[in-house]
Scaffold this motif. Structure first.
Motif, PDB file in Angstrom:
ATOM      1  N   ARG A  36       8.006   2.149   3.360  1.00  0.00           N
ATOM      2  CA  ARG A  36       7.899   0.707   3.588  1.00  0.00           C
ATOM      3  C   ARG A  36       6.487   0.392   4.074  1.00  0.00           C
ATOM      4  NH1 ARG A  36      10.744   0.247   7.950  1.00  0.00           N
ATOM      5  NH2 ARG A  36      11.171   2.465   8.090  1.00  0.00           N
ATOM      6  N   VAL A  37       5.867  -0.607   3.477  1.00  0.00           N
ATOM      7  CA  VAL A  37       4.474  -0.933   3.838  1.00  0.00           C
ATOM      8  C   VAL A  37       4.401  -2.413   4.227  1.00  0.00           C
ATOM      9  CG1 VAL A  37       2.067  -0.864   3.100  1.00  0.00           C
ATOM     10  CG2 VAL A  37       3.716   0.741   2.096  1.00  0.00           C
ATOM     11  N   ILE A  46       1.956   0.795   8.535  1.00  0.00           N
ATOM     12  CA  ILE A  46       1.649  -0.554   9.024  1.00  0.00           C
ATOM     13  C   ILE A  46       0.149  -0.741   9.175  1.00  0.00           C
ATOM     14  CG2 ILE A  46       1.958  -2.202  10.918  1.00  0.00           C
ATOM     15  CD1 ILE A  46       4.614  -1.212  11.363  1.00  0.00           C
ATOM     16  N   PHE A  47      -0.329  -1.864   8.669  1.00  0.00           N
ATOM     17  CA  PHE A  47      -1.724  -2.258   8.850  1.00  0.00           C
ATOM     18  C   PHE A  47      -1.769  -3.457   9.787  1.00  0.00           C
ATOM     19  CE2 PHE A  47      -1.648  -0.609   4.385  1.00  0.00           C
ATOM     20  CZ  PHE A  47      -2.472   0.491   4.584  1.00  0.00           C
ATOM     21  N   LEU A 104      -4.095  -4.948  -0.302  1.00  0.00           N
ATOM     22  CA  LEU A 104      -3.805  -3.508  -0.346  1.00  0.00           C
ATOM     23  C   LEU A 104      -2.386  -3.243   0.144  1.00  0.00           C
ATOM     24  CD1 LEU A 104      -4.923  -0.493  -0.493  1.00  0.00           C
ATOM     25  CD2 LEU A 104      -5.345  -0.746   1.952  1.00  0.00           C
ATOM     26  N   SER A 105      -2.007  -3.893   1.232  1.00  0.00           N
ATOM     27  CA  SER A 105      -0.693  -3.667   1.823  1.00  0.00           C
ATOM     28  C   SER A 105       0.419  -4.050   0.831  1.00  0.00           C
ATOM     29  CB  SER A 105      -0.594  -4.496   3.116  1.00  0.00           C
ATOM     30  OG  SER A 105       0.618  -4.272   3.756  1.00  0.00           O
ATOM     31  N   ILE A 144      -6.164   6.003   3.918  1.00  0.00           N
ATOM     32  CA  ILE A 144      -4.925   6.428   4.602  1.00  0.00           C
ATOM     33  C   ILE A 144      -3.716   5.908   3.832  1.00  0.00           C
ATOM     34  CG2 ILE A 144      -4.601   4.485   6.242  1.00  0.00           C
ATOM     35  CD1 ILE A 144      -4.261   7.995   7.452  1.00  0.00           C
ATOM     36  N   GLY A 145      -3.877   4.754   3.214  1.00  0.00           N
ATOM     37  CA  GLY A 145      -2.769   4.182   2.442  1.00  0.00           C
ATOM     38  C   GLY A 145      -2.351   5.106   1.316  1.00  0.00           C
TER      39      GLY A 145
END
Ligand SMILES: NC(=O)c1ccc[n+]([C@@H]2O[C@H](COP(=O)([O-])OP(=O)(O)OC[C@H]3O[C@@H](n4cnc5c(N)ncnc54)[C@H](OP(=O)(O)O)[C@@H]3O)[C@@H](O)[C@H]2O)c1
Length: 226
Positions: free
Chosen positions: A174-175, A130-131, A161-162, A115-116
Motif C-alpha cells: 500500500r502506498v 508512506i511519503f 510518484l506515490s 526507495i519507492g
C-alpha cells in the motif's frame, strides 16, 4: 512461538519529525530501523533504548543513487523484510527559479523514487510505504504564494510518484502520501516570527502514519490531507 515484531524503516529519522515518528512506532511495539547521516543526532534519539527497539544505519547522501544502492543492499542483507517504510528524507527552500526546482527535486523526489522502487524487494507482502508531501500542493495555482514554486513542484512530483507506485504495487504494497501543513518543528518555530499557533503538532502527523502502516490497513493510493 513468539510472533515476529513488526518492523518499520524510517529514512531521515534525525530531522524535525523523525524522533516523534520513531517514538510513536516504538511505543506501539514496533521495531524501528532508522537511517541517519549524522551520528550525534542519531545517538540523541537512541539514548538508552535497547538496540532491538531501534537499529541505526549510517548513510551517505541519499540524493545519490550509489549511496542509496549501498543502503538498500545492506538493508536486504540485515533485515528479512519490512512491514512498512516511512520516508521522511526531504527538504525545504524558497525560490522559484529552475535551479531552485532542481535542488528541491533532488532532495524531495529523487531519494523517494529510489526507495519507492526498492520497496518492492524490501517490504513484505501487504506492507506499506508512506511519503510526506505538503498541503501546499492542494492550493490552486492562482493562490500559490510566490517563492515556493521549486518546493511545491517537487512535492507535486512526489504526489505523482506515490500514486503511480500505488498502482504499480496494487495488491502487494500500500502506498500513500501525507499532505502535511507546517509542522511544529524546532526549525519552524525558530523561523516563525508571528507566533506558533498555526503549527501542526508532530504527534498529529505521526499518529495517522502509524495507523496507515498497520498490517491490516487497507488504504492505498491516497494523498491524505491532515
Ligand atoms: N517540517 C514541515 O513543516 C513539513 C511540512 C510538510 C512536509 N514536510 C516533509 O516531511 C518530511 C520530514 O520533515 P522534517 O521537518 O523532519 O524535515 P527535516 O528536518 O528537513 O529532515 C529531513 C531529514 O532528511 C535527511 N536528509 C535530507 N537530505 C538528505 C540527504 N541528501 N541524504 C540523507 N538524508 C538526508 C535529514 O538528515 P539530517 O538530520 O542529517 O539533516 C533529516 O533527517 C520531509 O519530507 C518534509 O519535506 C515537512
Amino acid at each position: 512461538m513468539a510472533r515476529k515484531m513488526k518492523t518499520v524503516l524510517v529514512t531521515g529519522a534525525t530531522g524535525g519529525l523523525g524522533p516523534t515518528v520513531v517514538n510513536t512506532f516504538i511505543t506501539a511495539g514496533w521495531q524501528v530501523v532508522a537511517t541517519f547521516r549524522n551520528a550525534d543526532k542519531f545517538a540523541a534519539i537512541q539514548g538508552t533504548r535497547p538496540s532491538e527497539e531501534l537499529i541505526g544505519h549510517h548513510v551517505g547522501d541519499l540524493c545519490r543513487a550509489n549511496d542509496f544502492a549501498h543502503l538498500t543492499s545492506r538493508l536486504a542483507v540485515r533485515h528479512s523484510g519490512f512491514n512498512a517504510i516511512v520516508h521522511l528524507v526531504g527538504g525545504f527552500k524558497t525560490g522559484d527559479s529552475p535551479e531552485d526546482l532542481d535542488e528541491m527535486l533532488e532532495v524531495n523526489y529523487l531519494p523517494a523514487r529510489i526507495i519507492g522502487h526498492a520497496a518492492e524487494t524490501l517490504v513484505e507482502q501487504g506492507g506499506a510505504l508512506i511519503f510526506i508531501s505538503s498541503a501546499l500542493t492542494k492550493l490552486p495555482v492562482i493562490t500559490r504564494p510566490f517563492g515556493l514554486e521549486g518546493y511545491i513542484n517537487s512535492k507535486l512530483a512526489l504526489n505523482g510518484l506515490s500514486l503511480r507506485l500505488a498502482k504499480l504495487f496494487a495488491g502487494k504494497i500500500r502506498v500513500n502520501a501525507i499532505l502535511a501543513g507546517i509542522l511544529d518543528t524546532v526549525a519552524n518555530r525558530a523561523a516563525k516570527s508571528d507566533g506558533n499557533a498555526s503549527l501542526m503538532s508532530l504527534e498529529s502527523v505521526a499518529a495517522p502514519i502509524l495507523r496507515i502502516c498497520h498490517p491490516e490497513g487497507q488504504t492505498t493510493g491516497h494523498l491524505m490531507e491532515i
